[in-house]
Design an enzyme around this catalytic site. Structure first.
Site: not given
Length: 301
Positions: A46, A202
């Site tokens: 992360e 997307c």
């Protein structure tokens, strides 16, 4: 029945099954998603993935975990070694923050990444997004995980606009919480699935609606894909910026096991004022340590 307008949000439950189902079939096989990956692996990924694509992260991530498989292993090293190992991922302050988090995990939690969201948020260098991501992806908890990809999916599918605001808003957080499945495990899967949907389908440019599992419900698509009306999108310029100069200066220091003379740093950039400004910024950020004899090194403390 009235057709859904761009201001109407699709029912949350109608989005969960197709998006999670798509993820089960199309998710990339990434090391931090595998069953054997622990919370530290998730946390490292992360930190590295913020503003950096997966293709650049993978080799550095693998080297990092091989060298420092637990937080205590990293905490035992000088912070400059974290900066050195960070390589050319960019935004190297993330390396210092990850090192600081490893030290706090070692001191406060016996070397194990905490599972409680509040404890994660209390770690140095851990913000709202990272705490939610680690709690969700490593521990299967129910949290709204809002990175750029998720925010874009929600902006289009639920809010009917092409792009989210430049900075995360309270309205986005409220919407993300409203869209969360109730069950912890399903909510964690939803978080990963919406992130992957934004990364692969997307996308910011050239969205592939034909591959999207919720295209038939997407508010932006149903509204005719109206053009972005908000503030101008932030650019990603790099050439000639202070960021580029900082990167070149750090590259010299990373490649040297001993302190570096001023002349070696002066050689990487012709413009002296910009070079000095970049070096001063690196020192102020704790990424570079000036020595009394005029040389520089990566930080030892």
């Amino acid at each position: 029945m009235t057709a859904m307008t761009s201001t109407q949000t699709p029912p949350a439950a109608s989005l969960h099954t197709p998006v999670i189902g798509w993820f089960e079939q199309h998710a990339r096989d990434l090391p931090w998603r595998r069953p054997e990956a622990g919370a530290w692996s998730v946390m490292v990924s992360e930190f590295m993935l913020q503003q950096t694509p997966v293709s650049r992260v993978l080799p550095v991530y693998e080297q990092w975990l091989a060298r420092w498989p637990r937080p205590a292993d990293l905490a035992a090293e000088a912070p400059g070694e974290a900066v050195r190992a960070w390589g050319r991922l960019g935004y190297p302050r993330r390396a210092l923050r990850l090192h600081g988090a490893a030290q706090a995990i070692t001191e406060r939690h016996g070397g194990d990444v905490p599972s409680e969201h509040a404890q994660l948020l209390a770690l140095p260098g851990i913000g709202e997004y990272t705490a939610a991501a680690v709690a969700s992806f490593a521990y299967g908890q129910r949290h709204a995980v809002l990175d750029t990809n998720v925010r874009r999916v929600f902006a289009r599918a639920a809010s009917g606009v092409q792009y989210p605001p430049n900075a995360t808003t309270a309205a986005e957080r409220k919407l993300a919480r409203a869209l969360l499945p109730e069950e912890d495990e399903r909510a964690a899967r939803w978080a990963a699935a919406t992130m992957e949907l934004g990364a692969l389908v997307c996308t910011a440019r050239n969205e592939d609606c034909d591959r999207c599992p919720i295209a038939s419900q997407c508010a932006w698509r149903l509204a005719g894909k109206p053009a972005h009306q908000g503030p101008p999108r932030k650019g990603q310029t790099y050439a000639g910026t202070d960021r580029q100069v900082r990167g070149r200066l750090l590259a010299v220091l990373r490649d040297s096991v001993s302190p570096v003379a001023q002349a070696a740093l002066d050689a990487v950039w012709e413009e002296p004022a910009q070079r000095a400004r970049a070096l001063d910024g690196l020192v102020a950020d704790g990424l570079v340590e000036p020595l009394a004899d005029g040389r520089y090194r990566l930080p030892l403390t």
